[in-house]
Design a protein around this motif. Structure first.
Motif, PDB file in Angstrom:
ATOM      1  N   ALA A  95       0.835  -1.198   0.000  1.00 28.44           N
ATOM      2  CA  ALA A  95       0.000   0.000   0.000  1.00 28.44           C
ATOM      3  C   ALA A  95       0.873   1.252   0.000  1.00 28.44           C
ATOM      4  O   ALA A  95       0.619   2.199  -0.758  1.00 28.44           O
ATOM      5  CB  ALA A  95      -0.931  -0.009   1.209  1.00 28.44           C
ATOM      6  N   LEU A  96       1.895   1.249   0.834  1.00 25.06           N
ATOM      7  CA  LEU A  96       2.800   2.399   0.901  1.00 25.06           C
ATOM      8  C   LEU A  96       3.533   2.587  -0.422  1.00 25.06           C
ATOM      9  O   LEU A  96       3.711   3.719  -0.886  1.00 25.06           O
ATOM     10  CB  LEU A  96       3.792   2.225   2.050  1.00 25.06           C
ATOM     11  N   ALA A  97       3.940   1.498  -1.058  1.00 25.32           N
ATOM     12  CA  ALA A  97       4.617   1.599  -2.355  1.00 25.32           C
ATOM     13  C   ALA A  97       3.700   2.226  -3.411  1.00 25.32           C
ATOM     14  O   ALA A  97       4.137   3.090  -4.188  1.00 25.32           O
ATOM     15  CB  ALA A  97       5.088   0.218  -2.809  1.00 25.32           C
ATOM     16  N   LEU A  98       2.436   1.822  -3.431  1.00 29.05           N
ATOM     17  CA  LEU A  98       1.497   2.367  -4.412  1.00 29.05           C
ATOM     18  C   LEU A  98       1.207   3.844  -4.155  1.00 29.05           C
ATOM     19  O   LEU A  98       1.198   4.654  -5.083  1.00 29.05           O
ATOM     20  CB  LEU A  98       0.192   1.564  -4.394  1.00 29.05           C
ATOM     21  N   VAL A  99       0.982   4.189  -2.900  1.00 28.97           N
ATOM     22  CA  VAL A  99       0.701   5.590  -2.562  1.00 28.97           C
ATOM     23  C   VAL A  99       1.942   6.449  -2.796  1.00 28.97           C
ATOM     24  O   VAL A  99       1.828   7.591  -3.255  1.00 28.97           O
ATOM     25  CB  VAL A  99       0.168   5.702  -1.122  1.00 28.97           C
ATOM     26  N   SER A 100       3.119   5.919  -2.516  1.00 28.97           N
ATOM     27  CA  SER A 100       4.356   6.658  -2.787  1.00 28.97           C
ATOM     28  C   SER A 100       4.524   6.916  -4.276  1.00 28.97           C
ATOM     29  O   SER A 100       4.931   8.007  -4.688  1.00 28.97           O
ATOM     30  CB  SER A 100       5.559   5.888  -2.253  1.00 28.97           C
ATOM     31  N   LYS A 101       4.195   5.922  -5.080  1.00 28.57           N
ATOM     32  CA  LYS A 101       4.265   6.083  -6.533  1.00 28.57           C
ATOM     33  C   LYS A 101       3.285   7.162  -6.999  1.00 28.57           C
ATOM     34  O   LYS A 101       3.610   7.981  -7.855  1.00 28.57           O
ATOM     35  CB  LYS A 101       3.949   4.745  -7.211  1.00 28.57           C
ATOM     36  N   ALA A 102       2.092   7.163  -6.395  1.00 26.18           N
ATOM     37  CA  ALA A 102       1.101   8.195  -6.721  1.00 26.18           C
ATOM     38  C   ALA A 102       1.612   9.572  -6.329  1.00 26.18           C
ATOM     39  O   ALA A 102       1.504  10.529  -7.103  1.00 26.18           O
ATOM     40  CB  ALA A 102      -0.222   7.887  -6.016  1.00 26.18           C
ATOM     41  N   ALA A 103       2.171   9.682  -5.126  1.00 27.82           N
ATOM     42  CA  ALA A 103       2.685  10.970  -4.651  1.00 27.82           C
ATOM     43  C   ALA A 103       3.866  11.440  -5.504  1.00 27.82           C
ATOM     44  O   ALA A 103       3.996  12.636  -5.772  1.00 27.82           O
ATOM     45  CB  ALA A 103       3.092  10.858  -3.186  1.00 27.82           C
ATOM     46  N   ASP A 104       4.706  10.513  -5.934  1.00 27.63           N
ATOM     47  CA  ASP A 104       5.845  10.881  -6.782  1.00 27.63           C
ATOM     48  C   ASP A 104       5.384  11.379  -8.154  1.00 27.63           C
ATOM     49  O   ASP A 104       6.014  12.247  -8.747  1.00 27.63           O
ATOM     50  CB  ASP A 104       6.784   9.691  -6.971  1.00 27.63           C
TER      51      ASP A 104
END
Length: 99
Positions: free
Chosen positions: A72-81
């Motif tokens: 979940a953190l990886a996906l949200v981090s990708k979105a934020a990036d």
């Protein structure tokens, strides 16, 4: 100024979630008729993860958070990036880091 941007961006995320529900609604009915809500959530998560926009990636992260915080953190981090101007995505990323 920040409050206005945050509210506008958060509303955008809600709109994306509502749109995803509308797009996936016929699929939801079919999967639920088969009796597998968990399978439906996984399929929706995979579909959202395939899309390149920040809202879809964030929604996939939220759907993943209940069973795999790292993913979940990886996906949200990708979105934020992909959308660094989105304060709502940074906030969501921080919330996942704290949990």
């Amino acid at each position: 100024m920040w409050g206005r941007i945050t509210v506008r961006r958060a509303f955008s995320l809600r709109q994306a979630a509502a749109a995803a529900c509308i797009v996936l609604q016929p699929w939801v009915i079919t999967v639920q008729a088969a009796g597998s809500a968990e399978r439906h959530l996984e399929a929706a998560r995979l579909e959202l993860e395939r899309r390149p926009d920040a809202d879809s990636l964030a929604a996939a992260g939220v759907l993943t958070a209940h069973h795999d915080r790292a993913q979940a953190l990886a996906l949200v981090s990708k979105a934020a990036d992909s959308a660094p101007e989105r304060a709502d995505l940074v906030w969501l990323q921080l919330m996942l880091c704290q949990q």
